[in-house]
Design a protein around this motif. Sequence first.
Motif, PDB file in Angstrom:
ATOM      1  N   LEU B 177     106.932  61.447  37.129  1.00  0.00           N
ATOM      2  CA  LEU B 177     105.961  60.378  36.887  1.00  0.00           C
ATOM      3  C   LEU B 177     104.606  60.964  36.543  1.00  0.00           C
ATOM      4  O   LEU B 177     104.246  62.044  37.008  1.00  0.00           O
ATOM      5  CB  LEU B 177     105.804  59.512  38.143  1.00  0.00           C
ATOM      6  N   THR B 178     103.843  60.206  35.736  1.00  0.00           N
ATOM      7  CA  THR B 178     102.462  60.591  35.446  1.00  0.00           C
ATOM      8  C   THR B 178     101.540  59.981  36.500  1.00  0.00           C
ATOM      9  O   THR B 178     101.946  59.096  37.257  1.00  0.00           O
ATOM     10  CB  THR B 178     102.030  60.061  34.070  1.00  0.00           C
ATOM     11  N   GLN B 179     100.292  60.446  36.501  1.00  0.00           N
ATOM     12  CA  GLN B 179      99.285  59.832  37.393  1.00  0.00           C
ATOM     13  C   GLN B 179      99.119  58.353  37.099  1.00  0.00           C
ATOM     14  O   GLN B 179      98.874  57.555  37.994  1.00  0.00           O
ATOM     15  CB  GLN B 179      97.922  60.496  37.181  1.00  0.00           C
ATOM     16  N   VAL B 180      99.247  57.999  35.809  1.00  0.00           N
ATOM     17  CA  VAL B 180      99.112  56.589  35.426  1.00  0.00           C
ATOM     18  C   VAL B 180     100.250  55.780  36.049  1.00  0.00           C
ATOM     19  O   VAL B 180     100.036  54.700  36.613  1.00  0.00           O
ATOM     20  CB  VAL B 180      99.091  56.427  33.888  1.00  0.00           C
ATOM     21  N   LEU B 188      96.129  51.681  42.467  1.00  0.00           N
ATOM     22  CA  LEU B 188      94.940  52.535  42.451  1.00  0.00           C
ATOM     23  C   LEU B 188      94.652  52.921  40.998  1.00  0.00           C
ATOM     24  O   LEU B 188      95.296  52.403  40.091  1.00  0.00           O
ATOM     25  CB  LEU B 188      95.195  53.797  43.290  1.00  0.00           C
ATOM     26  N   THR B 189      93.700  53.816  40.780  1.00  0.00           N
ATOM     27  CA  THR B 189      93.470  54.334  39.430  1.00  0.00           C
ATOM     28  C   THR B 189      93.988  55.781  39.390  1.00  0.00           C
ATOM     29  O   THR B 189      94.091  56.430  40.435  1.00  0.00           O
ATOM     30  CB  THR B 189      91.967  54.341  39.090  1.00  0.00           C
ATOM     31  N   PRO B 190      94.294  56.278  38.178  1.00  0.00           N
ATOM     32  CA  PRO B 190      94.795  57.658  38.086  1.00  0.00           C
ATOM     33  C   PRO B 190      93.841  58.677  38.719  1.00  0.00           C
ATOM     34  O   PRO B 190      94.277  59.622  39.387  1.00  0.00           O
ATOM     35  CB  PRO B 190      94.922  57.886  36.577  1.00  0.00           C
ATOM     36  N   ILE B 191      92.534  58.477  38.517  1.00  0.00           N
ATOM     37  CA  ILE B 191      91.552  59.405  39.084  1.00  0.00           C
ATOM     38  C   ILE B 191      91.619  59.388  40.610  1.00  0.00           C
ATOM     39  O   ILE B 191      91.568  60.426  41.272  1.00  0.00           O
ATOM     40  CB  ILE B 191      90.131  59.035  38.583  1.00  0.00           C
ATOM     41  N   ASN B 194      94.769  61.127  41.820  1.00  0.00           N
ATOM     42  CA  ASN B 194      94.622  62.577  41.751  1.00  0.00           C
ATOM     43  C   ASN B 194      93.830  63.097  42.946  1.00  0.00           C
ATOM     44  O   ASN B 194      94.194  64.083  43.592  1.00  0.00           O
ATOM     45  CB  ASN B 194      93.912  62.945  40.434  1.00  0.00           C
ATOM     46  N   ARG B 209     103.344  68.979  42.138  1.00  0.00           N
ATOM     47  CA  ARG B 209     102.970  69.864  41.027  1.00  0.00           C
ATOM     48  C   ARG B 209     104.142  70.018  40.081  1.00  0.00           C
ATOM     49  O   ARG B 209     105.276  70.116  40.520  1.00  0.00           O
ATOM     50  CB  ARG B 209     102.597  71.256  41.578  1.00  0.00           C
ATOM     51  N   LYS B 211     105.639  68.001  38.267  1.00  0.00           N
ATOM     52  CA  LYS B 211     106.611  66.901  38.437  1.00  0.00           C
ATOM     53  C   LYS B 211     107.581  67.139  39.597  1.00  0.00           C
ATOM     54  O   LYS B 211     108.698  66.615  39.587  1.00  0.00           O
ATOM     55  CB  LYS B 211     107.416  66.676  37.139  1.00  0.00           C
TER      56      LYS B 211
END
Lengths: 85, 239
Positions: B177-180, B188-191, B194, B209, B211
């Motif tokens: 998965l991506t942060q998005v 939440l938001t990707p930032i 993270n 890390r 993936k």
Amino acid sequence: MARYFFNVFNGSGLVEDEEGQDLPSLSAARDVAIEGVRSILRDDISYGFIDFAGRVEVLGPDRRALATIAFRDAVEVRGLAGVPG
Amino acid sequence: MIDRLLLKLRARDDVSADEEAILRDSVSATRDVGADVTVVHADVDLVVSTILLDGLMCRYKDLQNGERQITELHVPGDFVDLHSFPLKRLDHNVMSLVPSRIAIVPHDRIQGITETRPHLTRLLWFMTTLDAAVHREWQLSLGRRTSLARIAHMLCELHARLEIVGMTDGNSYRLPLTQVDLAECLGLTPIHVNRTLRELRSRNLVTFRSKTVTIADFAGLRQVAEFTPDYLFIEKRPR
């Protein structure tokens, strides 16, 4: 579309964005940074504080800094002047 | 082909050889889908249900402004829309998050099972009620857990669910998965995701890390998340 990266600097140091997001413009990337800061500040408030001492650096595909969003600039603070210290 | 579905069921009850054969025969076709493809659209009449064989999928709903909430993640072995059999259409979309392989099960074959195989019918019913239990736990997370606990909880849940279908390696598992994607799961938001992942890492609880999720301190992560696997009903008993 270009890949933008969002590095967060605050009290706990640098949180580096190793993944980035594909976005249509720097303006869209700034919006993403602002939303990110607001999300972090919402979390602060749930713990009973707000820490404005931070910033998000927006980096371009070549990892060069293109913009900086100070936490303080992501929200408008109202009413403080009228509040007795 | 549907071995992971069988693993998922057999963690909860016996599945006889007969029942296994019926489930295998219920699949009419398999299909490969790319990443980020909406496989089942809301408000469209449906005549088939879909089993995820490989990959990762999600249920999601969007607001008009583009904000997306992923309401459940699906791992291999999950029927992603078994509830479309009684509902006939969905109130949400189902999307592949990574390239995925799916199996198609026509509703008329499910109908046949419900008319002739009461125990197998109850196992199908069990799976939709299990999805509801996962939704309730996500509601608790989205409404009440802190962002730290929310991420911790999702990482614990995925470990438990992937372990059942043989997709963990000790304390570690692949999570492409991506942060998005994570942000859309967690509200939440990707930032923010993270930063929160960094917090979990700096507490030596878990790393995400390349993936890959590696849980360094299971007890600690579960404690932060207030995670217990009770709501996943991982207990073998007659149903």
